[in-house]
Write a protein that holds these residues in place. Structure first.
Motif, PDB file in Angstrom:
ATOM      1  N   HIS A 101       0.936  -1.293  -0.139  1.00  0.00           N
ATOM      2  CA  HIS A 101       0.105   0.132   0.161  1.00  0.00           C
ATOM      3  C   HIS A 101       0.952   0.896   0.089  1.00  0.00           C
ATOM      4  CE1 HIS A 101      -3.420   2.429   1.491  1.00  0.00           C
ATOM      5  NE2 HIS A 101      -2.025   2.984   1.466  1.00  0.00           N
ATOM      6  N   ALA A 102       1.912   1.075   0.815  1.00  0.00           N
ATOM      7  CA  ALA A 102       3.246   2.552   0.895  1.00  0.00           C
ATOM      8  C   ALA A 102       4.384   1.260   1.187  1.00  0.00           C
ATOM      9  CB  ALA A 102       2.070   3.462   1.612  1.00  0.00           C
ATOM     10  N   HIS A 115       0.123   9.313   9.670  1.00  0.00           N
ATOM     11  CA  HIS A 115      -0.525  10.163   8.363  1.00  0.00           C
ATOM     12  C   HIS A 115      -1.164   8.743   7.249  1.00  0.00           C
ATOM     13  CE1 HIS A 115      -1.946  11.313   4.176  1.00  0.00           C
ATOM     14  NE2 HIS A 115      -2.470  12.635   4.679  1.00  0.00           N
ATOM     15  N   ASP A 119      -5.009   6.983   6.989  1.00  0.00           N
ATOM     16  CA  ASP A 119      -5.803   7.754   5.307  1.00  0.00           C
ATOM     17  C   ASP A 119      -6.059   6.442   4.728  1.00  0.00           C
ATOM     18  OD1 ASP A 119      -5.996   8.462   2.484  1.00  0.00           O
ATOM     19  OD2 ASP A 119      -4.766   6.593   2.053  1.00  0.00           O
ATOM     20  N   ARG A 123     -10.623   4.986   4.693  1.00  0.00           N
ATOM     21  CA  ARG A 123     -10.570   4.488   3.169  1.00  0.00           C
ATOM     22  C   ARG A 123     -11.665   3.040   3.457  1.00  0.00           C
ATOM     23  NH1 ARG A 123      -7.279   4.197  -0.871  1.00  0.00           N
ATOM     24  NH2 ARG A 123      -6.006   5.251  -1.525  1.00  0.00           N
ATOM     25  N   SER A 130     -13.103   4.491  -2.531  1.00  0.00           N
ATOM     26  CA  SER A 130     -11.344   4.710  -3.861  1.00  0.00           C
ATOM     27  C   SER A 130     -12.366   3.608  -5.144  1.00  0.00           C
ATOM     28  CB  SER A 130     -10.683   3.537  -2.290  1.00  0.00           C
ATOM     29  OG  SER A 130     -11.393   2.189  -1.866  1.00  0.00           O
ATOM     30  N   ARG A 137     -12.803   9.944 -13.050  1.00  0.00           N
ATOM     31  CA  ARG A 137     -11.546  10.665 -11.330  1.00  0.00           C
ATOM     32  C   ARG A 137     -12.226  12.342 -12.054  1.00  0.00           C
ATOM     33  NH1 ARG A 137      -8.958  10.084  -7.230  1.00  0.00           N
ATOM     34  NH2 ARG A 137      -7.266  12.018  -6.901  1.00  0.00           N
TER      35      ARG A 137
ATOM     36  N   PRO B 409       1.289  16.525   5.768  1.00  0.00           N
ATOM     37  CA  PRO B 409       2.054  16.156   5.914  1.00  0.00           C
ATOM     38  C   PRO B 409       3.329  16.948   4.636  1.00  0.00           C
ATOM     39  CG  PRO B 409       1.177  14.646   7.321  1.00  0.00           C
ATOM     40  CD  PRO B 409       0.251  15.243   6.229  1.00  0.00           C
ATOM     41  N   VAL B 412       4.584  13.285   3.345  1.00  0.00           N
ATOM     42  CA  VAL B 412       3.970  12.713   2.497  1.00  0.00           C
ATOM     43  C   VAL B 412       3.720  13.533   1.367  1.00  0.00           C
ATOM     44  CG1 VAL B 412       1.220  11.922   2.510  1.00  0.00           C
ATOM     45  CG2 VAL B 412       2.303  12.083   4.508  1.00  0.00           C
ATOM     46  N   PRO B 473      -2.143   3.496  -4.906  1.00  0.00           N
ATOM     47  CA  PRO B 473      -3.542   4.512  -2.966  1.00  0.00           C
ATOM     48  C   PRO B 473      -2.781   5.233  -3.025  1.00  0.00           C
ATOM     49  CG  PRO B 473      -2.455   1.930  -3.953  1.00  0.00           C
ATOM     50  CD  PRO B 473      -1.877   2.448  -4.556  1.00  0.00           C
ATOM     51  N   GLN B 474      -1.612   5.258  -3.094  1.00  0.00           N
ATOM     52  CA  GLN B 474      -0.661   6.321  -2.307  1.00  0.00           C
ATOM     53  C   GLN B 474      -0.798   7.546  -3.018  1.00  0.00           C
ATOM     54  OE1 GLN B 474       3.294   5.447  -1.824  1.00  0.00           O
ATOM     55  NE2 GLN B 474       3.766   6.496  -0.336  1.00  0.00           N
ATOM     56  N   GLU B 476      -4.007   8.355  -4.940  1.00  0.00           N
ATOM     57  CA  GLU B 476      -5.004   8.744  -4.723  1.00  0.00           C
ATOM     58  C   GLU B 476      -5.502   9.580  -3.976  1.00  0.00           C
ATOM     59  OE1 GLU B 476      -8.965   7.093  -5.897  1.00  0.00           O
ATOM     60  OE2 GLU B 476      -7.610   5.130  -5.455  1.00  0.00           O
ATOM     61  N   SER B 477      -4.474   8.792  -2.349  1.00  0.00           N
ATOM     62  CA  SER B 477      -5.528   9.171  -1.626  1.00  0.00           C
ATOM     63  C   SER B 477      -4.398  10.117  -1.027  1.00  0.00           C
ATOM     64  CB  SER B 477      -5.186   8.700   0.166  1.00  0.00           C
ATOM     65  OG  SER B 477      -3.942   8.135   0.058  1.00  0.00           O
TER      66      SER B 477
END
Lengths: 146, 519
Positions: A101-102, A115, A119, A123, A130, A137, B409, B412, B473-474, B476-477
């Motif tokens: 995801h990150a 953060h 997030d 979601r 999402s 979009r 932040p 981010v 996702p990173q 988009e959010s």
């Protein structure tokens, strides 16, 4: 899935503990796994809303473990946040392409982590947000430049 | 142990000599020897080199003076063609000096023509082969040692980071009050810990940089960078430190200085290294002045200078300051560092295509200078855009990303920008499209791709980029984005000169970019 449960998978005890204290202070319930087997069994039993995974576990390949988690019938949609001291673009892209995801650099910047977790929670509360297709979009509102 | 037991198989010898008498002498001498030799002959160097290109002998017997090459040049050319073959030089009785010189140039040994007898020649040939093997082994082991040292350095740095991160994290927990209330005194002590872990972390980064510089892995990602912005960052970072030491730190950046083509983070790193270095050797009450202006020697470069009023560098040491691990003694500050900062700075400046040098006067002060190229669109665009002497058709794709909300932040937002750039970079075809330097604004960033295609072709690429951005996702959010295609007009038919075409297309690209930024 409980929105305050997080699973940390990392074999460095001291670093994990510091992170644990930080996350607890922010209202999260923290589970810790030191290896892949324990990670999968804890995740399946406790259903955390997110997993924080160290890419360089002593005995296992983090990406393979992430794949195992995602292939598990009950865990396929759990977001995995990959952390690693090696933040070269190749490692980052490999992790993100494999479905992370990150990606966060280690030592983890806690503001960035909080953060990201926040997030994910937002979601999960509004799952339809999402699911917008790329074509649909909308362009952003131009007044945010000001 | 006699030579005959050492040598089992026939030794291949290439004799390069223009004198038939000498060639005959060699042949006869070696026939008498107990060893087996396969002889091959060349009368001219060109013939010898050609033979070396086809088949490698075990040793070359080389006359220095050939019809097509004389003296040391002969040795050099053979070494260049066949660096792994031992050379035994054949020389006339009176050029001993020349023969010695040949050994320094790369030959293993020499033998004087008047003294050729079967034993001496055989011995010289085999010693040459043996010596060459020893030298090769030595060189390889030295290379291995160097590689090991760098691997070790990189491993140690990584291992050092982990416990350091731990110390840092726990100190931070205390500071944030997560281990109970903190008194003012405790806060001060904790801040000392944090400052020092920060310093140690920078030193470890230097170690890693130095290790990667040595194996040629120190990389830069140049973009269009505003010098004033980097200088401001530097003043913010080191201003308080200078003030604390009672040193005046001031910067003058020439007005309307053109953009530079540099890696912003690395440029800042070089400036930090130079200013921190100046701080180390300047007493309280001194001054450090930073300047940036267009280079007088070459207007394609911006020249930076960092001048201090410190005690200067001794003339004997000036040439050594950029060496790794060089340490100037008696620094004013007790923090002497690792002696890597200037070596890393040199490597970084050279990676940018610039130069770094120093001028110093004992007792007066030191000035470090370095140059960084001015940003030039034609220089970046032409290698990708010119095919068969003509400028190709192209379309600019603009990808605009905006900070989703102001409370996001900074960290981010920065990772989001990086991720976007990474996605775009991987969507394009390296031999067809070109990633142009991005432009940063307060809460948005614009990424530009020069697609080597007409508008319909570029639209496909644009869709692919948009699809990839949407799938992350990173991104988009955290941000909002849009993509657009900006076609460039075809080159006017009358424009024949290539340089004219390049300039023209660059102006069109700039127009398109300006339009995208303004919209």
């Amino acid at each position: 899935m409980e929105l305050e449960k997080i699973l940390i998978v990392d074999d460095n005890e001291d670093l994990t503990h510091a992170l644990e204290i930080r996350l607890r202070a922010n209202g999260y319930q923290v589970l810790v796994a030191r290896d892949g087997a324990s990670a999968v069994s804890q995740a399946a039993a406790q259903k955390p809303f997110a997993v924080i995974l160290d890419l360089h576990l002593q005995k296992e390949d983090g990406l393979a473990l992430m794949q195992e988690i995602h292939q598990h019938s009950e865990l396929s949609s759990v977001p995995v946040i990959v952390v690693s001291a090696d933040c070269s673009p190749i490692t980052q892209h490999k992790s993100l392409d494999a479905g992370a995801h990150a990606f966060l650099e280690k030592p983890v910047n806690h503001r960035l982590l909080l953060h990201t977790l926040h997030d994910i929670q937002m979601r999960s509360r509004k799952p339809e947000a999402s699911k917008v297709s790329p074509q649909a979009r909308p362009l952003y509102d131009s007044n945010i430049w000001k | 142990m006699s030579l005959s037991t050492v040598v089992m198989k026939a030794t291949q010898v290439l004799v390069v000599d223009d004198s038939a008498a000498d060639r005959n002498l060699v042949r006869l001498s070696l026939q008498e020897s107990r060893n087996v030799y396969n002889l091959d002959f060349a009368e001219r160097l060109s013939e010898g080199l050609e033979k070396l290109g086809k088949h490698m002998p075990d040793v070359v017997l080389l006359d220095l003076n050939l019809p097509d090459s004389q003296g040391q040049e002969t040795v050099k050319k053979v070494v260049y063609q066949a660096p792994d073959i031992p050379i035994l030089v054949l020389t006339g009785a009176d050029d001993d000096v020349l023969a010695l010189e040949a050994v320094r140039t790369g030959a293993q040994d020499y033998i004087v023509k008047g003294h050729i007898d079967p034993q001496a020649l055989t011995r010289a040939l085999h010693y040459a082969i043996e010596r060459h093997q020893l030298l090769t082994a030595l060189r390889e082991s030295r290379q291995k040692q160097l590689e090991f040292k760098d691997k070790f350095l990189s491993h140690v740095s990584h291992e050092l980071r982990s416990p350091l991160a731990c110390i840092h994290q726990y100190a931070e927990l205390f500071l944030d009050g997560l281990a109970g209330p903190v008194t003012e005194k405790q806060r001060g002590y904790l801040q000392n810990i944090m400052r020092n872990t920060g310093q140690l972390n920078r030193l470890i980064n230097d170690l890693l940089d130095a290790a990667s510089a040595n194996v040629g892995k120190l990389t830069i990602q140049p973009a269009r960078v505003q010098v004033a912005e980097v200088v401001d960052q530097l003043l913010q970072m080191l201003g308080p430190k200078a003030e604390g030491q009672g040193i005046k730190l001031e910067a003058k950046v020439a007005k309307s200085l053109p953009y530079v083509y540099a890696d912003q983070r690395r440029l800042l790193q070089v400036l930090i290294n130079l200013v921190e270095n100046a701080l180390k050797f300047t007493e309280a009450g001194g001054e450090i002045a930073l300047r940036a202006s267009v280079s007088r020697d070459d207007p394609h470069f911006i020249q930076f200078s960092v001048a201090d009023t410190g005690r200067g560098i001794h003339p004997d040491n000036v040439v050594r300051v950029f060496d790794r691990l060089y340490q100037e003694e008696n620094a004013v500050s007790t923090r002497r560092g690792l002696g890597l900062g200037l070596a890393i700075s040199q490597e970084l400046v050279e990676q940018h295509g610039g130069k770094i040098w120093v001028k110093s006067k004992l007792g007066k002060g030191t000035v470090f200078y370095f140059t960084v190229p001015v940003f030039s669109l034609p220089a970046i665009v032409s290698p990708a855009m010119v095919r068969e002497g003509k400028v190709r058709q192209a379309t600019v794709i603009a990808i605009e990303i905006a900070r989703g909300n102001q409370s996001l932040p900074d960290e981010v937002w920065e990772t989001t920008q990086q991720r976007c750039r990474g996605i775009v970079e991987r969507c394009i075809l390296p031999d067809k499209d070109l990633l142009l330097p991005a432009m940063h604004f307060a809460n948005r960033e614009m990424i530009f791709v020069l697609a080597g295609a007409d508008q319909p072709g570029a639209t496909i690429l644009e869709k692919r980029i948009a699809g990839q951005l949407a799938a992350s996702p990173q991104i988009e959010s955290t941000c909002l984005y849009r993509t657009s295609c900006l076609p460039l007009p075809p080159i006017p038919p009358g424009m024949k000169e290539l340089s004219q075409q390049v300039d023209w297309i660059c102006r069109e690209i700039e127009k398109a970019i300006g339009q995208a930024v303004g919209s």
